[in-house]
Design an enzyme around this catalytic site. Structure first.
Site, short mmCIF file in Angstrom:
data_model
loop_
_atom_site.label_atom_id
_atom_site.label_comp_id
_atom_site.label_asym_id
_atom_site.label_seq_id
_atom_site.Cartn_x
_atom_site.Cartn_y
_atom_site.Cartn_z
N THR A 1 -21.51 40.15 -30.37
CA THR A 1 -20.67 39.65 -31.44
C THR A 1 -20.84 38.14 -31.49
O THR A 1 -21.38 37.55 -30.57
CB THR A 1 -19.23 40.07 -31.09
OG1 THR A 1 -19.23 41.49 -30.98
CG2 THR A 1 -18.21 39.62 -32.08
N THR B 1 -20.05 40.81 -36.03
CA THR B 1 -20.77 41.55 -34.99
C THR B 1 -21.77 42.58 -35.50
O THR B 1 -21.62 43.09 -36.61
CB THR B 1 -19.74 42.29 -34.08
OG1 THR B 1 -20.40 42.81 -32.95
CG2 THR B 1 -19.04 43.40 -34.82
N ASN C 1 -22.24 44.77 -32.96
CA ASN C 1 -21.77 45.49 -31.78
C ASN C 1 -22.64 45.17 -30.57
O ASN C 1 -22.42 44.15 -29.93
CB ASN C 1 -21.66 47.00 -32.01
CG ASN C 1 -20.89 47.66 -30.87
OD1 ASN C 1 -20.09 47.01 -30.21
ND2 ASN C 1 -21.12 48.94 -30.63
N SER D 1 -11.76 47.89 -33.05
CA SER D 1 -12.47 46.71 -32.54
C SER D 1 -11.60 45.98 -31.53
O SER D 1 -10.39 46.21 -31.44
CB SER D 1 -12.79 45.80 -33.72
OG SER D 1 -13.25 44.55 -33.27
N GLY E 1 -17.86 39.27 -26.94
CA GLY E 1 -17.66 39.72 -25.56
C GLY E 1 -17.08 41.12 -25.44
O GLY E 1 -16.53 41.46 -24.39
N GLY E 2 -17.17 41.95 -26.51
CA GLY E 2 -16.70 43.33 -26.43
C GLY E 2 -15.26 43.39 -25.95
O GLY E 2 -14.40 42.66 -26.44
N1 GLY Z 1 -18.13 45.63 -31.41
C1 GLY Z 1 -17.23 44.93 -30.63
C2 GLY Z 1 -15.85 45.00 -31.17
O1 GLY Z 1 -15.69 45.17 -32.36
O2 GLY Z 1 -14.90 44.90 -30.45
#
Ligand code: GLY
Length: 576
Positions: A385, A403, A405, A456, A477-478
């Site tokens: 992201t 992002t 992803n 998300s 950073g997910g």
């Molecule tokens: N793809 C990472 C998020 O949306 O949290």
């Protein structure tokens, strides 16, 4: 005399020790400017955004140009083939949020990533065309521009098109990534793509295909991407590669204005992203659970501060996994989840003596709530992201996180159009209880359904202090996005760090499951690691690294802006 100097040294040491727990002694400021600033993952993107502001454009114009410049220079996450969220605050105090998150295609179904035995098929939701959600970024930047933009789209795209045509300088970090992903790119695309191991640091990378796509968008506008030539070519490409996105999916896509999540913490008002991102709600839950504790007294990265934050994080992520999903499909009890008594009750098992084991934590009990999930959209409209923060010379602020992803999304590269496609379908819960790439567990609220948006963790955030603009912050950073934004705000507010220090400070993260603290490698003292171990925490130093790269802006007392550009990436602040 000798005794006096010994006493003096002792007094100095005592003072230094007590100060250590409050204010960092050496202050390191990031770039400061008087009027306007853009902080993003690439110097070229920040500069283009800054130049748009200098030309008289506002934060929303700069958002458009910066987002597209990131798509050119930072294909790792910058995108046309992904989606994102934006939170804004106008100079008159008006706030809002924009959701340009990807959606599941019409042909998507709940079990599309399961085999006949009901097991998740490895890689199906993460790699290649079948993992791609309907992209939202172009709809998002046009929607923001339509409402608030002041310069024509052609003007905003002109420097971006020039950048794609003339090229940008490949950085060392970028070369390393191209080399690392080269073989998977070749497998997924069936051939070598322009981003590969031969693209060395300091070389110039030109993307003529993307320049042509952007030229068509400059000429024909948003519809070029969703119903025009680009749409037709994109759908043909995805279908050829085994994906299920149709021209109807693209034509139906709309970005949505949303009410941001807002909450108070001391004298701060925090404005953050609402569902379908869990970011704002989790951030609010954590900060409200932490607020009763005197965090500043414990000191940054002290055992006590970490204990309070980590335990609150576990509880918030447990709620996230059960209650959160796309608000167009599931009724999310936002007010109940942010209720003071509810959060106090959630935190009641907290103790400095030992951790609350994750397997004894579940989502909270809300007696008056019954989850209602729709399989269909109820109304017509329905790591990696990247984040950028903008404050313009008029006092407007934009915080946007965008992002694909995973790194380079699905790794599928639409070579004739010049961009990567996302693998955002993996952010759905393919099967309740089975973790996604970030190890996050989802429930039925985040199950796949046609036209639904996947949950998300993106947390674009704006902070007011005493009702004035104070901070613009966010990060990739997910699952670690939420906790990295939390720590950055805490570092400034509780520990008096400068913006740059707050961004640079080491990070830790807990997401309930697995029951472990992820800590930035080689950043914390052995002493602290031992103390955590003694308390019964499991610190996993082999867990995937925290990939957050925070880009933020702080408004100082005299109105000067300070940028915090994360040294972990090629991030840069620019302004005037
Ligand atoms: N793809 C990472 C998020 O949306 O949290």
């Amino acid at each position: 005399m000798r005794i006096n100097s010994k006493i003096l040294i002792l007094v100095f040491l005592c003072l230094a020790y007590s100060c250590k727990r409050e204010v960092p002694i050496i202050s390191k400021r990031g770039l400061t400017t008087e009027n306007a600033m853009v902080v993003s993952a690439r110097a070229e993107a920040s500069k283009i955004g800054r130049n748009i502001l200098k030309q008289g454009g506002n934060a929303f114009d700069a958002m458009f140009a910066t987002e597209m410049a990131l798509a050119v220079t930072y294909p790792y996450a910058g995108n046309l083939g992904g989606g994102g969220f934006m939170v804004y605050r106008l100079n008159n105090g008006e706030i809002g949020a924009l959701d340009y998150r990807e959606k599941a295609p019409l042909a998507a179904s709940r079990d599309m990533y399961l085999d006949s035995l009901g097991n998740v098929i490895p890689n199906k939701s993460t790699v290649g065309a079948y993992a791609v959600g309907v992209p939202g970024t172009i709809a998002g930047i046009f929607k923001a521009h339509e409402k608030f933009g002041s310069l024509p789209v052609e003007t905003l795209l002109k420097p971006v098109i020039a950048l794609a045509e003339n090229g940008f300088i490949v950085t060392k970090k970028q070369h390393k990534r191209f080399a690392e992903y080269d073989s998977i790119f070749t497998v997924v695309n069936g051939k070598q793509i322009p981003f590969n191991r031969t693209v060395v640091a300091k070389s110039i990378f030109k993307n003529k295909a993307l320049a042509e796509t952007l030229k068509r968008i400059a000429k024909y506008g948003r519809d070029e991407f969703y119903t025009g030539e680009t749409a037709t070519r994109l759908v043909e490409f995805i279908n050829q590669k085994g994906g299920i996105i149709t021209t109807e999916d693209l034509a139906l896509y709309e970005a949505q204005w949303r009410e941001p999540i807002t909450f108070k913490y001391d004298n701060l008002n925090i404005i953050s992203m609402s569902p379908p991102s869990s970011g704002g709600l989790c951030l609010a839950q954590i900060m409200k659970m932490v607020e009763p504790y005197d965090i500043s007294q414990y000191g940054p990265n002290s055992l006590e501060a970490m204990q309070v934050m980590v335990e609150a994080e576990k509880l918030a992520y447990a709620d996230r996994s059960y209650f959160l999903g796309d608000p167009d499909f599931v009724n999310i009890p936002i007010d109940e989840l942010l209720d003071d008594d509810y959060l106090k009750d959630r935190m009641k098992r907290f103790s400095f003596d030992k951790p609350i084991p994750s397997d004894s934590i579940s989502y909270g009990t809300l007696p008056n709530y019954t989850m209602e999930i729709s399989e269909h959209l109820q109304f017509q409209e329905y790591e990696e992201t990247t984040h950028y923060s903008i404050v313009d010379q008029f006092g407007n602020a934009v915080s946007a996180t965008s992002t694909l992803n995973g790194a380079y999304g699905s790794k599928l590269y639409a070579d004739e159009l010049g961009f990567f496609l996302n693998n955002e379908m993996d952010d759905f819960s393919s099967k309740p209880g089975v973790p996604n790439v970030y190890g996050l567990i989802g429930g039925k609220a985040n199950a796949i359904a046609p036209q639904k948006r996947m949950l998300s963790a993106m947390t674009p955030t704006i902070v007011e202090k005493d009702n004035q603009l104070y901070m613009v912050v966010g990060t990739p950073g997910g699952s670690t996005i939420i906790t990295s934004v939390l720590q950055t705000i805490m570092n400034v507010h509780e520990f008096n760090m400068t913006m740059q220090e707050a961004v640079d400070a080491p990070r830790f993260h807990h997401q309930w499951l697995p029951d472990q603290i992820r800590m930035e490698v080689n950043s914390f003292s052995e002493d602290l690691l031992e103390q955590l171990d003694d308390k019964g925490y499991y610190v996993n130093i082999e867990a995937p690294p925290i990939t957050a790269k925070v880009d933020a802006i702080l408004v100082l007392d005299d109105g000067t802006l300070e940028g915090g550009a994360d040294h972990r990436g090629d991030d840069a602040a620019d302004g005037f």
